[in-house]
Design a protein around this motif. Sequence first.
Motif, PDB file in Angstrom:
ATOM      1  N   GLY A 134     -27.971  57.872  46.829  1.00  0.00           N
ATOM      2  CA  GLY A 134     -27.435  58.250  45.530  1.00  0.00           C
ATOM      3  C   GLY A 134     -25.967  58.625  45.562  1.00  0.00           C
ATOM      4  O   GLY A 134     -25.179  58.203  44.701  1.00  0.00           O
ATOM      5  N   VAL A 135     -25.562  59.435  46.553  1.00  0.00           N
ATOM      6  CA  VAL A 135     -24.162  59.844  46.643  1.00  0.00           C
ATOM      7  C   VAL A 135     -23.274  58.641  46.953  1.00  0.00           C
ATOM      8  O   VAL A 135     -22.194  58.477  46.366  1.00  0.00           O
ATOM      9  CB  VAL A 135     -23.990  60.940  47.715  1.00  0.00           C
ATOM     10  N   GLY A 136     -23.722  57.772  47.866  1.00  0.00           N
ATOM     11  CA  GLY A 136     -22.950  56.572  48.173  1.00  0.00           C
ATOM     12  C   GLY A 136     -22.815  55.665  46.969  1.00  0.00           C
ATOM     13  O   GLY A 136     -21.759  55.050  46.758  1.00  0.00           O
ATOM     14  N   LEU A 137     -23.866  55.590  46.160  1.00  0.00           N
ATOM     15  CA  LEU A 137     -23.813  54.774  44.952  1.00  0.00           C
ATOM     16  C   LEU A 137     -22.780  55.323  43.970  1.00  0.00           C
ATOM     17  O   LEU A 137     -21.998  54.566  43.389  1.00  0.00           O
ATOM     18  CB  LEU A 137     -25.192  54.723  44.308  1.00  0.00           C
ATOM     19  N   CYS A 138     -22.779  56.639  43.783  1.00  0.00           N
ATOM     20  CA  CYS A 138     -21.796  57.240  42.876  1.00  0.00           C
ATOM     21  C   CYS A 138     -20.378  56.974  43.370  1.00  0.00           C
ATOM     22  O   CYS A 138     -19.471  56.722  42.561  1.00  0.00           O
ATOM     23  CB  CYS A 138     -22.050  58.737  42.751  1.00  0.00           C
ATOM     24  N   GLU A 139     -20.165  57.016  44.676  1.00  0.00           N
ATOM     25  CA  GLU A 139     -18.851  56.707  45.227  1.00  0.00           C
ATOM     26  C   GLU A 139     -18.483  55.253  44.951  1.00  0.00           C
ATOM     27  O   GLU A 139     -17.334  54.950  44.586  1.00  0.00           O
ATOM     28  CB  GLU A 139     -18.833  56.970  46.735  1.00  0.00           C
ATOM     29  N   ALA A 140     -19.441  54.343  45.117  1.00  0.00           N
ATOM     30  CA  ALA A 140     -19.177  52.929  44.882  1.00  0.00           C
ATOM     31  C   ALA A 140     -18.819  52.670  43.419  1.00  0.00           C
ATOM     32  O   ALA A 140     -17.922  51.872  43.118  1.00  0.00           O
ATOM     33  CB  ALA A 140     -20.393  52.092  45.287  1.00  0.00           C
ATOM     34  N   LEU A 141     -19.519  53.335  42.495  1.00  0.00           N
ATOM     35  CA  LEU A 141     -19.225  53.187  41.073  1.00  0.00           C
ATOM     36  C   LEU A 141     -17.825  53.694  40.757  1.00  0.00           C
ATOM     37  O   LEU A 141     -17.061  53.043  40.021  1.00  0.00           O
ATOM     38  CB  LEU A 141     -20.244  53.966  40.237  1.00  0.00           C
ATOM     39  N   THR A 142     -17.486  54.843  41.309  1.00  0.00           N
ATOM     40  CA  THR A 142     -16.173  55.431  41.056  1.00  0.00           C
ATOM     41  C   THR A 142     -15.057  54.542  41.572  1.00  0.00           C
ATOM     42  O   THR A 142     -14.060  54.292  40.869  1.00  0.00           O
ATOM     43  CB  THR A 142     -16.083  56.825  41.712  1.00  0.00           C
TER      44      THR A 142
END
Length: 447
Positions: A134-142
């Motif tokens: 989840g945290v990696g996904l949020c970073e990728a989106l940002t």
Amino acid sequence: MSNVLDVLDQRAFDLGRAIGITSLAQCVWVYDRPVDLDGLRRFHEHLQRGQLSRLIEQSPLPFGRHRWVAAHNSSDLEIVEAARPREEFDAWLAEQVDIPLDGEHGPGWHLAVLPFTDGGTGVSLVVLHCLTDGVGLCEALTEAALGRDNPISWPSPGSRGRWQALREDAGQTLRDIPAAGRAVVAAIRLARRSRADAGPTETTTTPTVLSGADEPVAVPTATVLVDAEEWDARAHALGGTSNSLLVGFVARLAQRVGRVASDGSVVVGMPVNERADGDTRANAIGRTTVRVDPELATTDLREIRAAVKQALMRHGEVPDEEQAVNAIIPLLPKRFLGATSRVGATDQVGSSNLGAVDPAASRVDGTESDHLVIRGFPHRGLTEAMLNRFGGTHSLASGRANGRVFICAHSYLPGRVNTNDLLQQDLSSTLKDFSLTGTQLGALRLA
């Protein structure tokens, strides 16, 4: 930089292949206006060159570690031409989850946009869990929303010759032997501890039925959004924090659906973010648990807050033996891995808190969306027989974006009626238990 998978990432990939299931995350954006398609195309292009632009190449050795390679076959942006009513948004999101994805051959994610008949727009991004947490996904989106590409260039698939791959992977296995030895010792300790603790942790849920259809079933899903200020005010009034309120909420929902221990308590499993700067792991997480009395959750969060704090401190001080066991996963026969696997523990429920999502992640077309929700990691490919054998599954993912706290639940309990509508009712009733009001994702309307 090494492209060898971390053992937890290999476990996630091998386990999915062994039992035939796929774990996913779904990001959902809602605009109360038409989106800028050119801006969305730019976001899509940066995703293709960002942190999600990789796939997994299996080792030629049956016990070898897999490796990250570049993804050259990402899916096109799907632009739905025919508008649909917002009442059909949830159904469309479910259709998106069913689009085939593959962590080895690609594509590993899919982005789509749906116009609403009232002039608004919905956007969906479905991503394989084996590519990110989840945290990696949020970073990728940002990063994609800000127009930043991944500085790492992964090798192309098949770039190693067979003999080179065999030699390198055999060498990696030799270097992994000390960790595998420690994993065996940790597994023995865990097994002994599990036998010692077996009695008190048995649940009062309906006994597991070892039969069932082999056809895939959809695990019920329900989502609500709560005003962030209302959520924080309620947490403060109960003597807790936003995180302890979430843990209490998870426990109360588990009690409502019947997933409690014989003493009425609920064991809540919490992922712990361990991602560091420059971390290339897909799943950079640990895990800890806390036992909660759901009867206290709606009136006083101080005890739950203290228990959560203690669990997090313990996680930071005591080595995680369950994580250590992962080092032996590459050496296990895949058939054995599939036969002994479990999606969830009958005496635990999951609570994943993403915290505040970077505001940039909400701007997928370059402008601020009205709502952003990340819908956890549902399992695709589960059958009724598998769910009965696993003891079902129950988890909740939450975070905050655009001034709201989103709460997404997934739940299936053997012997119980399991539908989206019933889970949505349970979710809404649990909100009322905490004197909170929420809005269903499919019920969002133009202001």
